[in-house]
Scaffold this motif. Structure first.
Motif, PDB file in Angstrom:
ATOM      1  N   SER A  55       0.800  -1.217   0.000  1.00  0.00           N
ATOM      2  CA  SER A  55       0.000   0.000   0.000  1.00  0.00           C
ATOM      3  C   SER A  55       0.832   1.265   0.000  1.00  0.00           C
ATOM      4  N   ALA A  56       2.030   1.232  -0.509  1.00  0.00           N
ATOM      5  CA  ALA A  56       2.893   2.409  -0.470  1.00  0.00           C
ATOM      6  C   ALA A  56       2.235   3.595  -1.148  1.00  0.00           C
ATOM      7  N   LEU A  57       1.408   3.353  -2.138  1.00  0.00           N
ATOM      8  CA  LEU A  57       0.778   4.445  -2.857  1.00  0.00           C
ATOM      9  C   LEU A  57      -0.696   4.599  -2.519  1.00  0.00           C
ATOM     10  N   SER A  58      -1.196   3.805  -1.592  1.00  0.00           N
ATOM     11  CA  SER A  58      -2.603   3.885  -1.211  1.00  0.00           C
ATOM     12  C   SER A  58      -2.809   5.035  -0.237  1.00  0.00           C
ATOM     13  N   TYR A  59      -3.871   5.789  -0.442  1.00  0.00           N
ATOM     14  CA  TYR A  59      -4.222   6.806   0.530  1.00  0.00           C
ATOM     15  C   TYR A  59      -5.666   7.224   0.336  1.00  0.00           C
ATOM     16  N   VAL A  60      -6.153   7.995   1.288  1.00  0.00           N
ATOM     17  CA  VAL A  60      -7.537   8.437   1.268  1.00  0.00           C
ATOM     18  C   VAL A  60      -7.569   9.933   1.552  1.00  0.00           C
ATOM     19  N   TYR A  61      -8.511  10.609   0.917  1.00  0.00           N
ATOM     20  CA  TYR A  61      -8.745  12.011   1.240  1.00  0.00           C
ATOM     21  C   TYR A  61     -10.244  12.278   1.205  1.00  0.00           C
ATOM     22  N   THR A 102      -8.497  17.165  -7.278  1.00  0.00           N
ATOM     23  CA  THR A 102      -7.261  16.794  -7.972  1.00  0.00           C
ATOM     24  C   THR A 102      -6.357  16.043  -7.006  1.00  0.00           C
ATOM     25  N   PRO A 103      -6.320  14.713  -7.110  1.00  0.00           N
ATOM     26  CA  PRO A 103      -5.433  13.957  -6.224  1.00  0.00           C
ATOM     27  C   PRO A 103      -3.978  14.160  -6.624  1.00  0.00           C
ATOM     28  N   SER A 104      -3.087  14.131  -5.642  1.00  0.00           N
ATOM     29  CA  SER A 104      -1.664  14.267  -5.965  1.00  0.00           C
ATOM     30  C   SER A 104      -0.983  12.909  -5.856  1.00  0.00           C
ATOM     31  N   VAL A 109     -12.426   9.665  -0.905  1.00  0.00           N
ATOM     32  CA  VAL A 109     -11.843   9.119  -2.126  1.00  0.00           C
ATOM     33  C   VAL A 109     -10.657   8.255  -1.704  1.00  0.00           C
ATOM     34  N   VAL A 110     -10.710   6.982  -2.065  1.00  0.00           N
ATOM     35  CA  VAL A 110      -9.642   6.047  -1.725  1.00  0.00           C
ATOM     36  C   VAL A 110      -8.876   5.727  -3.000  1.00  0.00           C
ATOM     37  N   ILE A 111      -7.589   5.989  -2.989  1.00  0.00           N
ATOM     38  CA  ILE A 111      -6.733   5.691  -4.134  1.00  0.00           C
ATOM     39  C   ILE A 111      -5.947   4.433  -3.798  1.00  0.00           C
ATOM     40  N   ILE A 112      -6.103   3.416  -4.635  1.00  0.00           N
ATOM     41  CA  ILE A 112      -5.410   2.155  -4.414  1.00  0.00           C
ATOM     42  C   ILE A 112      -4.536   1.846  -5.624  1.00  0.00           C
ATOM     43  N   ASN A 154      -6.385  10.788  10.166  1.00  0.00           N
ATOM     44  CA  ASN A 154      -6.236  12.227   9.951  1.00  0.00           C
ATOM     45  C   ASN A 154      -6.358  12.520   8.463  1.00  0.00           C
ATOM     46  N   VAL A 155      -7.540  12.323   7.932  1.00  0.00           N
ATOM     47  CA  VAL A 155      -7.773  12.443   6.495  1.00  0.00           C
ATOM     48  C   VAL A 155      -7.754  13.910   6.082  1.00  0.00           C
ATOM     49  N   LYS A 156      -7.021  14.206   4.998  1.00  0.00           N
ATOM     50  CA  LYS A 156      -6.969  15.570   4.472  1.00  0.00           C
ATOM     51  C   LYS A 156      -8.218  15.847   3.661  1.00  0.00           C
ATOM     52  N   LYS A 157      -8.645  17.095   3.675  1.00  0.00           N
ATOM     53  CA  LYS A 157      -9.785  17.514   2.859  1.00  0.00           C
ATOM     54  C   LYS A 157      -9.270  18.198   1.607  1.00  0.00           C
ATOM     55  N   LEU A 158      -9.775  17.772   0.452  1.00  0.00           N
ATOM     56  CA  LEU A 158      -9.492  18.415  -0.818  1.00  0.00           C
ATOM     57  C   LEU A 158     -10.803  18.869  -1.413  1.00  0.00           C
ATOM     58  N   ASN A 159     -10.809  20.011  -2.015  1.00  0.00           N
ATOM     59  CA  ASN A 159     -12.015  20.490  -2.707  1.00  0.00           C
ATOM     60  C   ASN A 159     -11.661  20.979  -4.071  1.00  0.00           C
TER      61      ASN A 159
END
Length: 173
Positions: free
Chosen positions: A32-38, A54-56, A131-134, A168-173
């Motif tokens: 899961s090195a590249l997995s994250y959620v926002y 826009t996910p980074s 949004v979960v990026i896997i 501690n999920v970041k918020k993106l808009n």
């Protein structure tokens, strides 16, 4: 002959010594090195009734799962999109859905209504999505050769499977 036997014995002892040497074990690997959620706070207003984030760091083979916050009584409860809702005694429908590319995630409302502004404000305003990026995967675990499956419907199962810290999920808009 003694020199040859001595040389042979030294070679065998050296071979055993060096072949059994091992350095300290490194940290365990992670799939899961590249997995994250926002998190995205959404207000769906005309004319498109959509929100874009826009996910980074997303790679072209990565996948996206989007979950709607459906309950905050007790632990937060999340539902995988698309989610269909019925209005006017079941005669009309509206749903949250999403599309994504490497550079953009768009969550939108679609349905049988001609005018989405007629939807209740609680359906259009103040919505929260995760949004979960896997990482992209061919579905085969290289170590075992077995098919890898995950219950993507359940947010907590996905978070656990990909070892994502969502405290501690970041918020993106």
């Amino acid at each position: 002959m003694k020199k040859i036997l001595t040389l042979f014995a030294v070679a065998v002892v050296g071979l055993i010594t060096f072949s059994s040497c091992e350095g300290p074990e490194g940290p365990p690997g992670s799939d899961s090195a590249l997995s994250y959620v926002y998190e995205v706070d959404a207000n769906f207003v005309g004319p498109n009734y959509s929100v874009t984030s826009t996910p980074s760091g997303m790679l072209s083979g990565d996948n996206i799962l989007v979950y709607e916050l459906v309950s905050t009584s007790g632990p937060d409860s999340w539902a995988l999109l698309p989610q269909v809702y019925y209005f006017n005694n079941g005669l009309e429908t509206a749903q949250y859905n999403y599309t994504f590319s490497k550079n953009r995630v768009t969550i939108f409302i679609t349905g049988s209504l001609n005018d989405y502004s007629q939807l209740p404000s609680s359906f259009r305003l103040g919505k929260v999505f995760r949004v979960v990026i896997i990482p992209g995967d061919d579905g085969i675990n290289a170590k075992t050769g077995k098919k890898v499956t995950t219950d993507n419907l359940d947010y907590n199962t996905v978070i656990k499977k990909y070892s994502i810290d969502d405290s501690n999920v970041k918020k993106l808009n």
